[in-house]
Motif scaffolding. Structure first.
Motif, short mmCIF file in Angstrom:
data_model
loop_
_atom_site.label_atom_id
_atom_site.label_comp_id
_atom_site.label_asym_id
_atom_site.label_seq_id
_atom_site.Cartn_x
_atom_site.Cartn_y
_atom_site.Cartn_z
N ILE A 1 23.75 -4.53 2.07
CA ILE A 1 23.84 -5.58 3.07
C ILE A 1 23.09 -5.18 4.35
O ILE A 1 23.18 -5.87 5.37
CB ILE A 1 25.32 -5.92 3.39
CG1 ILE A 1 26.07 -4.67 3.86
CG2 ILE A 1 25.99 -6.54 2.17
CD1 ILE A 1 27.50 -4.97 4.33
N GLY A 2 22.34 -4.07 4.26
CA GLY A 2 21.51 -3.63 5.37
C GLY A 2 20.04 -3.82 5.06
O GLY A 2 19.66 -4.74 4.31
N LYS A 3 19.20 -2.95 5.60
CA LYS A 3 17.77 -3.02 5.37
C LYS A 3 17.38 -2.13 4.20
O LYS A 3 18.03 -1.11 3.94
CB LYS A 3 17.00 -2.56 6.62
CG LYS A 3 17.14 -3.43 7.83
CD LYS A 3 16.31 -2.83 8.97
CE LYS A 3 16.40 -3.67 10.24
NZ LYS A 3 15.61 -3.06 11.34
N GLN B 1 17.72 4.09 -2.10
CA GLN B 1 17.77 3.63 -0.72
C GLN B 1 16.96 2.36 -0.49
O GLN B 1 17.12 1.69 0.53
CB GLN B 1 17.26 4.72 0.21
CG GLN B 1 18.07 6.00 0.15
CD GLN B 1 17.41 7.11 0.94
OE1 GLN B 1 17.42 7.07 2.17
NE2 GLN B 1 16.83 8.08 0.25
N TRP B 2 16.09 2.02 -1.43
CA TRP B 2 15.22 0.86 -1.28
C TRP B 2 15.67 -0.31 -2.15
O TRP B 2 15.02 -1.35 -2.19
CB TRP B 2 13.77 1.25 -1.62
CG TRP B 2 13.29 2.31 -0.69
CD1 TRP B 2 13.39 3.66 -0.87
CD2 TRP B 2 12.69 2.11 0.58
NE1 TRP B 2 12.87 4.32 0.22
CE2 TRP B 2 12.44 3.40 1.13
CE3 TRP B 2 12.34 0.98 1.33
CZ2 TRP B 2 11.85 3.57 2.38
CZ3 TRP B 2 11.75 1.16 2.57
CH2 TRP B 2 11.51 2.43 3.09
N ALA B 3 16.82 -0.15 -2.81
CA ALA B 3 17.29 -1.17 -3.74
C ALA B 3 18.15 -2.21 -3.04
O ALA B 3 18.81 -1.93 -2.02
CB ALA B 3 18.07 -0.53 -4.88
N ASP B 4 18.18 -3.41 -3.60
CA ASP B 4 19.09 -4.46 -3.15
C ASP B 4 20.42 -4.37 -3.88
O ASP B 4 21.47 -4.63 -3.31
CB ASP B 4 18.46 -5.84 -3.40
CG ASP B 4 17.13 -6.00 -2.71
OD1 ASP B 4 17.06 -5.76 -1.48
OD2 ASP B 4 16.14 -6.33 -3.39
N VAL B 5 20.34 -4.02 -5.16
CA VAL B 5 21.54 -3.84 -5.97
C VAL B 5 21.37 -2.56 -6.78
O VAL B 5 20.30 -2.30 -7.33
CB VAL B 5 21.77 -5.03 -6.93
CG1 VAL B 5 23.08 -4.85 -7.69
CG2 VAL B 5 21.78 -6.35 -6.17
N VAL B 6 22.44 -1.76 -6.83
CA VAL B 6 22.44 -0.50 -7.58
C VAL B 6 23.49 -0.58 -8.67
O VAL B 6 24.64 -0.95 -8.42
CB VAL B 6 22.74 0.70 -6.64
CG1 VAL B 6 22.83 1.99 -7.45
CG2 VAL B 6 21.68 0.82 -5.55
N LEU B 7 23.08 -0.25 -9.89
CA LEU B 7 23.98 -0.28 -11.03
C LEU B 7 24.15 1.14 -11.57
O LEU B 7 23.17 1.79 -11.93
CB LEU B 7 23.43 -1.20 -12.12
CG LEU B 7 23.16 -2.65 -11.71
CD1 LEU B 7 22.58 -3.43 -12.88
CD2 LEU B 7 24.41 -3.32 -11.17
#
Length: 706
Positions: free
Chosen positions: A81-83, A435-441
């Motif tokens: 929810i950040g950058k 650190q550059w992902a929008d969603v991490v699974l």
């Protein structure tokens, strides 16, 4: 080592359960047997039925528990929810995380089409993500192992023999009489059965020549160590070819039966004399001639190997082709001690799946500029994300690839990511790319899951099964489950009919006439019916080239405007005060994949930068001193690295192990340990034949810390 690990490992009253599976700490996929007590894996051993390991595991493979019980593992799905690059993580349920991904993929497909999404994949579980992507309608799946690693080699051999040299390679080292390794750090890269074969070959009297600016561990065992000047390997290869054809040291009967273009090849290499090559390479002309003659005297039981990492200088497919030409001239393809013919065989896909959607009509190919690319290149996908050309690229699925460390020019990767509408990272540990992902699974480790079958084409065909030794920890899940659930949310449930990972494997085995119960019990099955590794009167080779023969002179290259026989191209040498930057592997690490493994970090906690002792003294550097590195473009390493003074390296080179210099706070044991060479690889040269990225064109200097 975590306390919790010790507490249960020291008390194990329950009877030990043995679970055969295969390793994932490198691509070799050696068979192993997990020993389980009280619901915990307490040890792993090699599976003696596995051809890849033959009952042995390397240092990394023996450290499987360090991956399984790493407290830094990804434990739950995360939504940023950040950058990007400065994430603020919200813990999410699987339903929520997969819902976000499905919604964004649907939006991208509606606005830009399915080909605006690409998959970067490395590892066995990537097969399920490739299946999902193809069901979605995109054909853009790739792996850094092509453009940033072995792609040039595969293309060079395919242009010559009509097929690749394999992965694992089809080298018959155990019966070789002469082995040449060019830039190959065999042993340090711990290719298990291949190292065993090499050692056996040397025990039987094989000669070994290692061409490398560094005296690697394997070079220390060689009859000939040729400390070549960087960027001049093709000069040496062409001189060897000239000697062999001019002195008629080639296998004449073999070439007359199976090859074409000998006269054209001979005419094309006349300028590449040993004396000329000596000036280019720093290897004496007499030594060049001596090795060529001794190599030829042992034909056809010889192997000239360029190793795996072949993306050096941007003309790498031609260098690989020169290696293939030498093997062809000496008749090694399909001969004992040379390059054997792999066994046939395969296993059908899951039966009854619907056809994939057709590739979108009229969409230009991303790799259209590279006519002989055998696979999609990572850099073309990255460039499309930056420029929007030749078409939009708006979504990346990144499975098991730490792209911040596998691709050159980090700033270009960041620029591409910032142009995306979605980046999903599927991983086990919170590596740099997270650190550059929008969603991490969070995927579970290979000791906790079923996976795609591992199919090995050796002298015999081998099938290996992966099955869980223990249940997934925390909220991690296997890729067969993640993709199935995501497919449901995307309206693609018909592509995922299996109930679970075991049914997926059992149905494939049933379709292929394979005894699943036996495979599950043994871990490995070997099928011998299609085994015919050597050329005989009854087993004649086929070459999938335009001529149907080994092509010493390539008309298909000439038709596309490339040299039909490799030509030498001079590459820049280091400016004053700078060094050629070489990089390789540690036998106890698989790049950044293992640098947080608590069973390995105690042994090799960081990398060092090698420099010749003489040069270090001239520049005022001491052994063990911490320094920074700075490339010729002015980019300085973000961390420091320890100097290692040595007699085992040319004075114009520096050497370091790749995979360190991780910048990921969640990886507590690896974060900021050592320096990552990729930070300094801001320049690269793309191979016009196949799109590989030559990364050894960067020069660096040492900067005193403070």
């Amino acid at each position: 080592m975590p306390e919790s690990f010790l507490s249960w490992a020291e008390s194990a009253p329950e009877e030990m359960k043995l679970v055969p599976t295969f390793c994932e700490l490198c691509f070799w996929n050696c068979g192993l047997i997990a020993k389980v007590q009280n619901g915990k894996v307490v040890k792993v051993d090699g599976n003696p039925l596995s051809e890849r390991g033959r009952g042995r595991l390397c240092g990394r493979g023996n450290a499987a528990l360090g991956s399984l019980y790493d407290q830094d593992r990804l434990k739950t799905p995360l939504i940023n929810i950040g950058k990007r690059g400065e994430p603020k993580w919200k813990k999410a349920t699987w339903d929520e995380a997969l819902g976000v991904i499905a919604g964004k993929l649907s939006a991208i497909k509606e606005k830009h089409g399915p080909d605006a999404v690409a998959l970067f994949s490395h590892g066995s579980g990537g097969a399920f993500w490739k299946h999902l992507l193809k069901a979605y309608g995109s054909s853009y799946y790739t792996a850094p192992s092509f453009a940033q690693c072995r792609g040039p080699r595969d293309v060079g051999f395919t242009m010559t023999f009509g097929s690749e040299v394999g992965s694992p390679e089809f080298y018959d080292f155990s019966q070789s009489k002469f082995i040449v390794l060019l830039g190959s750090h065999l042993g340090e890269n711990a290719h298990n059965s291949q190292v065993q074969d090499l050692v056996h070959g040397l025990e039987q009297g094989a000669k070994l020549c290692v061409v490398d600016p560094r005296c690697s561990n394997i070079a220390s065992k060689a009859d000939y160590w040729l400390p070549i000047r960087p960027a001049t390997d093709l000069a040496l290869l062409l001189a060897w070819i000239r000697i062999i054809v001019n002195e008629e040291l080639y296998d004449a009967d073999y070439l007359s039966k199976y090859a074409s273009g000998l006269a054209e090849l001979k005419a094309a290499v006349q300028e590449f004399t040993p004396e000329w090559a000596a000036k280019e390479t720093d290897i004496p002309a007499g030594k060049i001639v001596e090795v060529a003659r001794e190599l030829a005297a042992r034909k056809p039981n010889v192997v000239i190997s360029g190793g795996r990492f072949a993306a050096w200088y941007g003309d790498d497919a031609q260098r690989a082709r020169a290696i293939a030409l030498l093997n062809a001239l000496l008749g090694s393809w399909g001969r004992p001690g040379g390059i054997y013919l792999p066994a046939g065989g395969g296993v059908p896909e899951y039966p009854g799946l619907p056809e994939y959607p057709e590739h979108t009509a009229g969409i230009p190919k991303l790799d259209g500029a590279y006519p002989f690319a055998l696979s999609q290149t990572t850099t073309s996908i990255r460039n499309a994300a930056i420029t929007g050309q030749p078409h939009a690229m708006k979504g990346w699925l990144v499975y098991g690839c730490n792209l911040m460390k596998t691709m050159p020019n980090r700033e270009e990767t960041i620029k591409a990511i910032n142009n995306l509408d979605l980046l999903v990272a599927i991983d086990i540990v919170p590596a740099d790319i997270i650190q550059w992902a929008d969603v991490v699974l969070p995927e579970c480790t290979y000791l906790e899951r079923h996976d795609a079958l591992s199919l090995g084409k050796f002298k015999k065909f081998e099938i290996s099964i992966r099955q869980p030794a223990v249940q997934p920890m925390w909220e991690s899940k296997p890729s067969w489950w993640i993709t199935k659930e995501l497919g449901k949310k995307m309206g693609l449930e018909t592509y995922f009919p299996w109930k679970d990972g075991e049914e997926y494997l059992a149905k494939r085995c049933e379709a292929g006439g394979i005894n699943y119960a036996e495979l599950k019990q043994k871990g490995v099955l070997t099928i011998e019916e299609k085994s015919a590794p050597y050329i005989t009167d009854q087993n004649q080779p086929t070459f999938d080239t335009p001529s149907g023969k080994i092509e010493l002179y390539s008309k298909q290259l000439a038709e596309k405007g490339f040299d039909p026989v490799p030509k030498y191209k001079k590459h820049p040498q280091p400016p004053d005060g700078h060094f050629s930057l070489l990089f390789g592997r540690s036998p106890l690490h698989t790049f950044s994949r293992t640098t947080n493994n608590f069973l390995l970090t105690d042994l090799v906690p960081e990398n060092s930068v090698w420099i010749s002792r003489k040069k270090a003294k001239q520049l005022g550097f001491k052994d063990g001193e911490y320094v920074r590195l700075q490339n010729a473009a002015g980019v300085k390493s973000s961390g420091t690295v320890k100097i290692r003074c040595t007699e085992r390296l040319r004075e114009d080179c520096l050497y370091m192990v790749h995979g360190f210099g991780v910048h990921a706070k969640g990886m507590k044991r690896a974060d900021n340990k050592g320096v990552g060479d990729e930070e300094l690889l801001t320049g690269y040269q793309i191979d016009p034949i196949m799109g590989g990225t030559g990364m050894r064109l960067n020069f660096v200097k040492i900067v005193k810390e403070g």
